[in-house]
Design a protein around this motif. Structure first.
Motif, mmCIF file in Angstrom:
data_model
loop_
_atom_site.group_PDB
_atom_site.id
_atom_site.type_symbol
_atom_site.label_atom_id
_atom_site.label_comp_id
_atom_site.label_asym_id
_atom_site.label_seq_id
_atom_site.Cartn_x
_atom_site.Cartn_y
_atom_site.Cartn_z
ATOM 1 N N ALA A 299 131.413 90.487 29.753
ATOM 2 C CA ALA A 299 132.052 91.801 29.851
ATOM 3 C C ALA A 299 131.073 92.917 30.209
ATOM 4 O O ALA A 299 131.456 93.859 30.883
ATOM 5 C CB ALA A 299 132.781 92.144 28.555
ATOM 6 N N GLY A 300 129.841 92.837 29.839
ATOM 7 C CA GLY A 300 128.883 93.887 30.119
ATOM 8 C C GLY A 300 128.219 93.829 31.483
ATOM 9 O O GLY A 300 127.339 94.633 31.785
ATOM 10 N N TYR A 301 128.630 92.917 32.336
ATOM 11 C CA TYR A 301 127.990 92.700 33.632
ATOM 12 C C TYR A 301 128.100 93.935 34.518
ATOM 13 O O TYR A 301 129.160 94.538 34.643
ATOM 14 C CB TYR A 301 128.631 91.511 34.350
ATOM 15 N N THR A 302 126.989 94.323 35.118
ATOM 16 C CA THR A 302 126.980 95.405 36.114
ATOM 17 C C THR A 302 126.236 94.918 37.346
ATOM 18 O O THR A 302 125.407 94.024 37.269
ATOM 19 C CB THR A 302 126.294 96.675 35.582
ATOM 20 N N VAL A 303 126.536 95.542 38.459
ATOM 21 C CA VAL A 303 125.918 95.161 39.729
ATOM 22 C C VAL A 303 124.780 96.116 40.006
ATOM 23 O O VAL A 303 124.954 97.335 39.940
ATOM 24 C CB VAL A 303 126.944 95.229 40.876
ATOM 25 N N THR B 164 134.543 86.972 30.583
ATOM 26 C CA THR B 164 134.528 86.493 29.198
ATOM 27 C C THR B 164 134.076 87.638 28.303
ATOM 28 O O THR B 164 133.482 88.606 28.765
ATOM 29 C CB THR B 164 133.569 85.304 29.016
ATOM 30 N N ARG B 165 134.374 87.506 27.046
ATOM 31 C CA ARG B 165 133.962 88.540 26.096
ATOM 32 C C ARG B 165 133.393 87.880 24.853
ATOM 33 O O ARG B 165 133.584 86.684 24.626
ATOM 34 C CB ARG B 165 135.138 89.439 25.731
ATOM 35 N N LYS B 166 132.713 88.685 24.075
ATOM 36 C CA LYS B 166 132.124 88.182 22.846
ATOM 37 C C LYS B 166 133.231 87.750 21.900
ATOM 38 O O LYS B 166 134.281 88.368 21.833
ATOM 39 C CB LYS B 166 131.284 89.285 22.201
#
Length: 137
Positions: A131-135, A100-102
């Motif tokens: 959208a900004g998700y990082t692992v 998803t995005r803003k």
């Protein structure tokens, strides 16, 4: 069982792919990647652009993960929601991951039709990843 991910080489799609790889590792599951066609321009605003470099990075990330996977390409004239939901049904998905995005204030009033259909019609749990998700390893 399998995990299905709706993918485009955009920030939201890449976040969904990263999250789905992590979930597939945790669950020892196969990953089914449904690559939808690029989004069309809407409401006079340009569609989010795909990045060929991002796609190459994603292919490398997938190869390095060692996850058993299948790539399903969606015809440009097809409805991405149909393709994603069909893939979930075909493999009896245990999880569906989408990005998803803003959204703009107007966009918040009208959820993207693909996302809305997926959330309402999926027969398995749906994980929506920003959208900004990082692992973090």
């Amino acid at each position: 069982m399998s995990i299905v991910v709706g993918y485009l080489p955009t920030p939201a799609g890449r976040a969904a792919l990263r999250a789905s790889i992590g979930e597939a590792k945790l669950r020892s599951s196969k990953l089914v990647i449904v690559q939808a066609p690029a989004p069309k321009q809407r409401f006079g605003r340009p569609a989010e652009q795909e990045s060929p470099a991002a796609s190459a990075e994603d292919q490398e990330l997938l190869a390095e993960s060692g996850i058993d996977h299948e790539l399903v390409s969606v015809h440009p004239d097809s409805d991405p929601a149909d393709a994603i939901l069909d893939a979930c049904e075909r493999v009896t998905a245990e999880l569906l991951v989408i990005g998803t995005r803003k959204r703009t204030p107007v966009g918040k009033l009208i959820m993207a039709p693909t996302t809305q259909r997926i959330l309402l019609e999926a027969t398995c749990p749906v994980l929506c990843v920003k959208a900004g998700y990082t692992v973090d390893d």
